[in-house]
Design a protein around this motif. Structure first.
Motif, PDB file in Angstrom:
ATOM      1  N   ASP A  70      10.018  -6.949  30.741  1.00  0.00           N
ATOM      2  CA  ASP A  70       9.319  -7.556  31.874  1.00  0.00           C
ATOM      3  C   ASP A  70      10.092  -8.798  32.301  1.00  0.00           C
ATOM      4  N   PRO A  71      10.976  -8.683  33.291  1.00  0.00           N
ATOM      5  CA  PRO A  71      11.815  -9.820  33.684  1.00  0.00           C
ATOM      6  C   PRO A  71      11.041 -11.046  34.159  1.00  0.00           C
ATOM      7  N   ALA A  72       9.781 -10.886  34.533  1.00  0.00           N
ATOM      8  CA  ALA A  72       9.003 -12.029  34.999  1.00  0.00           C
ATOM      9  C   ALA A  72       8.489 -12.896  33.854  1.00  0.00           C
ATOM     10  N   ARG A 110      14.027 -17.646  33.272  1.00  0.00           N
ATOM     11  CA  ARG A 110      13.969 -18.700  32.261  1.00  0.00           C
ATOM     12  C   ARG A 110      12.661 -19.470  32.340  1.00  0.00           C
ATOM     13  N   GLY A 111      11.790 -19.083  33.263  1.00  0.00           N
ATOM     14  CA  GLY A 111      10.531 -19.795  33.441  1.00  0.00           C
ATOM     15  C   GLY A 111      10.685 -20.909  34.457  1.00  0.00           C
ATOM     16  N   SER A 116      14.571 -17.413  37.974  1.00  0.00           N
ATOM     17  CA  SER A 116      16.025 -17.448  37.872  1.00  0.00           C
ATOM     18  C   SER A 116      16.428 -17.206  36.432  1.00  0.00           C
ATOM     19  N   GLU A 117      17.445 -16.390  36.231  1.00  0.00           N
ATOM     20  CA  GLU A 117      17.985 -16.208  34.888  1.00  0.00           C
ATOM     21  C   GLU A 117      18.957 -17.314  34.517  1.00  0.00           C
ATOM     22  N   VAL A 148      25.985  -9.782  40.902  1.00  0.00           N
ATOM     23  CA  VAL A 148      24.772  -9.986  41.695  1.00  0.00           C
ATOM     24  C   VAL A 148      23.773 -10.735  40.815  1.00  0.00           C
ATOM     25  N   PRO A 149      23.477 -11.993  41.087  1.00  0.00           N
ATOM     26  CA  PRO A 149      22.539 -12.713  40.220  1.00  0.00           C
ATOM     27  C   PRO A 149      21.108 -12.220  40.406  1.00  0.00           C
ATOM     28  N   PRO A 150      20.362 -12.037  39.318  1.00  0.00           N
ATOM     29  CA  PRO A 150      18.953 -11.695  39.457  1.00  0.00           C
ATOM     30  C   PRO A 150      18.211 -12.748  40.272  1.00  0.00           C
TER      31      PRO A 150
END
Length: 269
Positions: A70-72, A110-111, A116-117, A148-150
């Protein structure tokens, strides 16, 4: 400005065409984000891919090597690797059906207030993670040519952390928090920067309407960076089919974007 509906992508296409001068025909750089996906089965992606390959449309696929479940969620566990996802993708790369972009490392935020990662990541940590992700894709037969940055967030302070083999940096609407609008192609430290913005970033039906309204595919010298998310098109496949068929005569491979020759893109690749 984007929330207010200002078509910054159209402005940048006009600016880029004026800068380059006339070219024989408009050119399209097509990007598709989010392989694999954290919540949609991979069979749905291959159905989308077949629409593109059926029209012989080559595109840049944004691929995440160590995708989070879950990337979020900042502390999300990694999603299990599925061997078939990578072997089939490598076969498509070998056939020249698509090109690969590294799409972050885990795609996990990253929260904080903005997803943003990479925001706030130390340079050395970013360099090591990007090198690991780049190498993992190469080892799977999916050597990247771009990044491509997330969430389209990648601070300029980290640009030099990208692997030296990365010839193209792709940006999007959220990138405007960090950098000004950039016509395509722009150049930074001998790397091509391609910024995709509305009305050429979004859902296929909206992009198709914008192309027709502005008669963009009739304009010599125009370069259009178009970005789709394959999961966004599942509820309206006819729009994706129509857009792909419309773009097919104008799409060029992304390796052409990294050929610096008087600021021009070549359409012979």
């Amino acid at each position: 400005m984007l929330r207010a509906g200002v078509p910054l992508g159209a402005w940048m296409a006009e600016a880029g065409a004026r800068r380059r001068g006339a070219a024989p025909r408009p050119l399209v750089l097509l990007r598709v984000d989010d392989y694999p996906h954290w919540s949609v089965g991979i069979d749905r992606f291959w159905a989308f891919h077949e629409r593109l390959s059926g029209h012989r449309v080559s595109y840049l696929l944004a691929v995440t090597p160590f995708l989070a479940k879950d990337p979020a969620v900042a502390d999300s566990e990694p999603r299990p690797l599925v061997a078939d996802e990578w072997s089939r993708l490598a076969e498509s790369v070998a056939r020249g059906e698509l090109e690969i972009a590294l799409h972050g490392i885990t795609h996990r935020t990253r929260g904080g207030r903005l997803a943003s990662e990479f925001d706030g990541m130390p340079v050395q940590e970013a360099r090591q993670g990007l090198a690991q992700g780049w190498g993992a894709l190469a080892a799977r037969g999916c050597r990247p040519i771009a990044f491509v940055p997330p969430f389209n967030r990648f601070p300029p302070s980290l640009w030099h952390a990208l692997p030296s083999e990365c010839g193209v940096l792709c940006l999007g609407p959220e990138s405007l928090r960090d950098v000004p609008p950039l016509p395509t192609p722009a150049w930074s430290d001998d790397r091509c920067v391609v910024m995709s913005l509305p009305p050429f970033y979004g859902r296929a039906r909206t992009i198709l309407a914008a192309l027709r309204r502005g008669r963009w595919l009739e304009r010599a010298g125009v370069v259009l960076p178009i970005t789709l998310h394959w999961t966004w098109e599942m509820d309206d496949p006819s729009a994706a089919d129509e857009l792909i068929a419309t773009l097919a005569p104008f799409v060029v491979r992304w390796t052409a974007a990294n050929q610096r020759e008087s600021g021009r893109l070549s359409d012979d690749q």
